[in-house]
Design a protein around this motif. Sequence first.
Motif, PDB file in Angstrom:
ATOM      1  N   GLY A   1       0.850  -1.202   0.021  1.00  0.00           N
ATOM      2  CA  GLY A   1      -0.127   0.075  -0.025  1.00  0.00           C
ATOM      3  C   GLY A   1       0.889   1.274   0.215  1.00  0.00           C
ATOM      4  N   ILE A   2       0.307   2.435  -0.230  1.00  0.00           N
ATOM      5  CA  ILE A   2       1.217   3.545  -0.309  1.00  0.00           C
ATOM      6  C   ILE A   2       0.206   4.798   0.407  1.00  0.00           C
ATOM      7  N   GLY A   3       0.929   5.720   0.982  1.00  0.00           N
ATOM      8  CA  GLY A   3       0.276   6.971   1.595  1.00  0.00           C
ATOM      9  C   GLY A   3      -0.606   6.337   2.785  1.00  0.00           C
ATOM     10  N   GLY A   4      -1.659   6.510   2.863  1.00  0.00           N
ATOM     11  CA  GLY A   4      -2.643   6.375   3.648  1.00  0.00           C
ATOM     12  C   GLY A   4      -2.818   4.883   4.079  1.00  0.00           C
ATOM     13  N   SER A   5      -2.632   4.199   2.991  1.00  0.00           N
ATOM     14  CA  SER A   5      -3.015   2.828   2.964  1.00  0.00           C
ATOM     15  C   SER A   5      -1.661   2.019   3.427  1.00  0.00           C
ATOM     16  N   TYR A   6      -0.577   2.683   4.022  1.00  0.00           N
ATOM     17  CA  TYR A   6       0.213   1.950   4.698  1.00  0.00           C
ATOM     18  C   TYR A   6       1.060   2.771   5.710  1.00  0.00           C
TER      19      TYR A   6
ATOM     20  N   VAL B   1      -3.429  -3.216   0.179  1.00  0.00           N
ATOM     21  CA  VAL B   1      -4.335  -2.550   0.795  1.00  0.00           C
ATOM     22  C   VAL B   1      -4.585  -1.153  -0.197  1.00  0.00           C
ATOM     23  N   SER B   2      -5.587  -1.055  -0.697  1.00  0.00           N
ATOM     24  CA  SER B   2      -5.856   0.151  -1.679  1.00  0.00           C
ATOM     25  C   SER B   2      -7.381   0.448  -1.916  1.00  0.00           C
ATOM     26  N   LYS B   3      -7.621   1.743  -1.382  1.00  0.00           N
ATOM     27  CA  LYS B   3      -9.153   2.015  -1.488  1.00  0.00           C
ATOM     28  C   LYS B   3      -9.538   2.313  -2.932  1.00  0.00           C
ATOM     29  N   SER B   4      -9.086   2.753  -3.788  1.00  0.00           N
ATOM     30  CA  SER B   4      -9.200   3.147  -4.829  1.00  0.00           C
ATOM     31  C   SER B   4      -9.055   1.854  -5.912  1.00  0.00           C
ATOM     32  N   GLY B   5      -8.101   1.062  -5.616  1.00  0.00           N
ATOM     33  CA  GLY B   5      -7.876  -0.197  -6.159  1.00  0.00           C
ATOM     34  C   GLY B   5      -7.103   0.237  -7.563  1.00  0.00           C
ATOM     35  N   THR B   6      -6.817   1.367  -8.015  1.00  0.00           N
ATOM     36  CA  THR B   6      -6.022   1.605  -9.092  1.00  0.00           C
ATOM     37  C   THR B   6      -4.675   2.245  -8.809  1.00  0.00           C
ATOM     38  N   THR B   7      -4.266   2.582  -7.748  1.00  0.00           N
ATOM     39  CA  THR B   7      -3.047   3.368  -7.509  1.00  0.00           C
ATOM     40  C   THR B   7      -1.700   2.413  -7.928  1.00  0.00           C
ATOM     41  N   THR B   8      -1.138   3.104  -8.939  1.00  0.00           N
ATOM     42  CA  THR B   8      -0.138   2.425  -9.592  1.00  0.00           C
ATOM     43  C   THR B   8       0.931   1.687  -8.802  1.00  0.00           C
ATOM     44  N   GLU B   9       1.286   2.420  -7.772  1.00  0.00           N
ATOM     45  CA  GLU B   9       2.656   1.766  -7.254  1.00  0.00           C
ATOM     46  C   GLU B   9       2.140   0.428  -6.275  1.00  0.00           C
ATOM     47  N   PRO B  10       1.063   0.377  -5.637  1.00  0.00           N
ATOM     48  CA  PRO B  10       0.846  -0.810  -4.929  1.00  0.00           C
ATOM     49  C   PRO B  10      -0.114  -1.675  -5.971  1.00  0.00           C
ATOM     50  N   ALA B  11      -0.601  -1.243  -7.056  1.00  0.00           N
ATOM     51  CA  ALA B  11      -1.001  -2.243  -7.871  1.00  0.00           C
ATOM     52  C   ALA B  11       0.183  -3.017  -8.660  1.00  0.00           C
TER      53      ALA B  11
ATOM     54  N   GLY C   1     -11.150   8.441   4.427  1.00  0.00           N
ATOM     55  CA  GLY C   1     -10.314   8.810   3.580  1.00  0.00           C
ATOM     56  C   GLY C   1      -9.047   8.102   3.862  1.00  0.00           C
ATOM     57  N   GLY C   2      -7.931   7.730   2.893  1.00  0.00           N
ATOM     58  CA  GLY C   2      -6.952   7.078   3.288  1.00  0.00           C
ATOM     59  C   GLY C   2      -5.907   7.528   4.487  1.00  0.00           C
ATOM     60  N   ARG C   3      -5.711   9.072   4.453  1.00  0.00           N
ATOM     61  CA  ARG C   3      -5.022   9.086   5.906  1.00  0.00           C
ATOM     62  C   ARG C   3      -5.742   9.252   7.219  1.00  0.00           C
ATOM     63  N   TYR C   4      -6.755   9.066   7.219  1.00  0.00           N
ATOM     64  CA  TYR C   4      -7.536   8.869   8.136  1.00  0.00           C
ATOM     65  C   TYR C   4      -7.783   7.601   8.715  1.00  0.00           C
TER      66      TYR C   4
ATOM     67  N   LYS D   1       3.256  13.499   9.018  1.00  0.00           N
ATOM     68  CA  LYS D   1       3.541  14.507   7.964  1.00  0.00           C
ATOM     69  C   LYS D   1       2.604  14.203   6.863  1.00  0.00           C
ATOM     70  N   GLN D   2       2.183  12.858   6.522  1.00  0.00           N
ATOM     71  CA  GLN D   2       1.306  12.936   5.439  1.00  0.00           C
ATOM     72  C   GLN D   2      -0.255  13.303   5.859  1.00  0.00           C
ATOM     73  N   LEU D   3      -0.515  13.236   7.048  1.00  0.00           N
ATOM     74  CA  LEU D   3      -1.968  13.499   7.547  1.00  0.00           C
ATOM     75  C   LEU D   3      -2.073  15.090   7.423  1.00  0.00           C
TER      76      LEU D   3
ATOM     77  N   GLY E   1       0.014  17.290   5.709  1.00  0.00           N
ATOM     78  CA  GLY E   1       0.608  17.716   4.496  1.00  0.00           C
ATOM     79  C   GLY E   1      -0.645  17.904   3.524  1.00  0.00           C
ATOM     80  N   GLU E   2      -1.181  16.372   3.234  1.00  0.00           N
ATOM     81  CA  GLU E   2      -1.960  16.159   2.338  1.00  0.00           C
ATOM     82  C   GLU E   2      -3.417  16.811   2.883  1.00  0.00           C
ATOM     83  N   SER E   3      -3.433  17.161   4.285  1.00  0.00           N
ATOM     84  CA  SER E   3      -4.811  17.802   4.321  1.00  0.00           C
ATOM     85  C   SER E   3      -4.656  19.416   4.344  1.00  0.00           C
TER      86      SER E   3
ATOM     87  N   ASP F   1      -9.710  16.397   0.995  1.00  0.00           N
ATOM     88  CA  ASP F   1      -9.545  15.962  -0.420  1.00  0.00           C
ATOM     89  C   ASP F   1      -8.082  16.119  -0.555  1.00  0.00           C
ATOM     90  N   GLN F   2      -7.712  15.574  -1.725  1.00  0.00           N
ATOM     91  CA  GLN F   2      -6.082  15.838  -2.257  1.00  0.00           C
ATOM     92  C   GLN F   2      -5.891  15.798  -3.617  1.00  0.00           C
ATOM     93  N   PRO F   3      -6.520  17.094  -4.231  1.00  0.00           N
ATOM     94  CA  PRO F   3      -6.647  17.153  -5.628  1.00  0.00           C
ATOM     95  C   PRO F   3      -5.228  17.164  -6.288  1.00  0.00           C
TER      96      PRO F   3
HETATM   97  O1  PA5 Z   1      -4.601  10.030   2.137  1.00  0.00           O
HETATM   98  C1  PA5 Z   1      -4.857   9.444   0.830  1.00  0.00           C
HETATM   99  O2  PA5 Z   1      -6.073   9.491   0.439  1.00  0.00           O
HETATM  100  C2  PA5 Z   1      -3.767   8.892  -0.066  1.00  0.00           C
HETATM  101  O3  PA5 Z   1      -2.564   9.042   0.665  1.00  0.00           O
HETATM  102  C3  PA5 Z   1      -3.885   7.622  -0.240  1.00  0.00           C
HETATM  103  O4  PA5 Z   1      -4.196   6.813   0.880  1.00  0.00           O
HETATM  104  C4  PA5 Z   1      -3.070   6.788  -1.399  1.00  0.00           C
HETATM  105  O5  PA5 Z   1      -2.906   7.682  -2.315  1.00  0.00           O
HETATM  106  C5  PA5 Z   1      -3.278   5.470  -1.692  1.00  0.00           C
HETATM  107  O6  PA5 Z   1      -4.647   5.432  -2.177  1.00  0.00           O
HETATM  108  P1  PA5 Z   1      -5.355   4.052  -2.464  1.00  0.00           P
HETATM  109  O7  PA5 Z   1      -5.689   3.508  -1.173  1.00  0.00           O
HETATM  110  O8  PA5 Z   1      -6.497   4.223  -3.295  1.00  0.00           O
HETATM  111  O9  PA5 Z   1      -4.164   3.092  -3.317  1.00  0.00           O
END
Ligand code: PA5
Length: 450
Positions: free
Chosen positions: A81-86, A143-153, A206-209, A286-288, A290-292, A417-419
């Motif tokens: 997973g990446i970002g909020g998913s790990y 772990v991927s909410k969208s299921g389409t994030t490139t790195e974990p996919a 959302g991922g980071r929460y 930092k992610q929580l 920074g992205e928020s 959000d994280q546009p």
């Molecule tokens: O906080 C967020 O929403 C992002 O960091 C996501 O967690 C991250 O991009 C991974 O997304 P996803 O779980 O859809 O693969």
Amino acid sequence: MTSSLRFAISPSAAGPEPHELAYQAESVLTAHRMLHERTGPGAEFTGWLDLPRRHDPEEFRRIKEAAARIRSDSDALVVIGIGGSYLGARAAVDALGHAFHNLLPPERRGGPQIFYAGTDLSPRYLTELFEALEGKEVSVNVVSKSGTTTEPAIAFRLFRAYLERRYGKEGARRRIYATTDRARGALKHLADAEGYAQFVIPDDVGGRYSVLTAVGLLPIAAAGIDIDQLMAGAADAAAEYSEPDMERNPCYQYAAARHALYRRGLTTELLVTYEPALRATAEWWKQLFGESEGKDGKGIFPAAAAFTTDLHSMGQYVQDGRRILFETVVQVERPAVDIPLTGGDGADGLGFLEGQTLHRVNHMAFLGTRLAHTEGGVPNLTLTLPELTPYHYGQMLYFFQKACAISGYLLGVNPFDQPGVEAYKQNMYALLGKPGFEARRAELEARLRG
Ligand code: PA5
């Protein structure tokens, strides 16, 4: 309710002054109402707010059951997973587990080694991870909410093939745990088709929460950490920090203090820890934040430092460099273990330490540094955890999540959000030739040619 976290603002000429906080009381109350009445921007992603008090007991039971199975049949768990998913899982596993978890003998560890994948696009990292897994029984939690994030996919594509080669299709199926959306996305469809064990990331989180959903809880439980205690701490924090009056709510005092400092022009917040086990927690934080907060041309830049290590690299800048910083220290009051400093012969010039302990030295470093930095014009906020236990850690996770949401509303942004994350993805897809991106590709290639 067991003891709570303590929040304190150190006196400093650089602020914040009590009147600066008082000016925020009205705005904090407004932010509190927007959040709790679900009338603010991003309200559809505020399910984390009461999650610790209303989590699904059936999902919780399944998480524990899966964790027990992983602990009994796996030498290694790979969390993809990446970002909020790990980040939340890694933060808690590192903070609450053994510092050398993966190096301990299996009987001492009592569960699998934990590895992470899908956090980057490095071929070297994955190649060497597969090498490190040789001879081990492996399970995967993708772990991927969208299921389409490139790195974990990409990582999961490789791990799925690896598990199927090693265990056959049926054997692989029993070793793959998918944490994803309830109904949508490529991972959800694949998990349905293949019959993987599935865990849900709620629509309104959302991922980071999401650390207190299956996203964090499955790997955390697989690492042998008490998730009941983690949730109990978060649930007590949810009750304590729902107090609307800032005067009685330390979480809101933190949000107000950092906003007051931002308005003074201090645009970088340095999260400081004195415990190496909290390094990954700083990455989660930092992610929580920074992205928020980092959007619409606004936001405090979240940075992190591990002291005393970084006092020997960043200390000079913090003490003496450009005055753009304030510090937030996450401090642990009582260490799990301590080391008495006795028996030296004084030849090292440290005779004055005789009879003291290593924790005391660390604590004096904290107090001395805080005084030096506040005198040097770096305001200091301190959050103290009585102990680094799952309960207090759960409180801390919730403290920062709630403070982050309130901070976002004080700043006037949508904290959920994280546009901005999309921009690099669109360019990468175009450059890689994804169908539908042809025009963008031509434009980018022309720009790259100069
Ligand atoms: O906080 C967020 O929403 C992002 O960091 C996501 O967690 C991250 O991009 C991974 O997304 P996803 O779980 O859809 O693969």
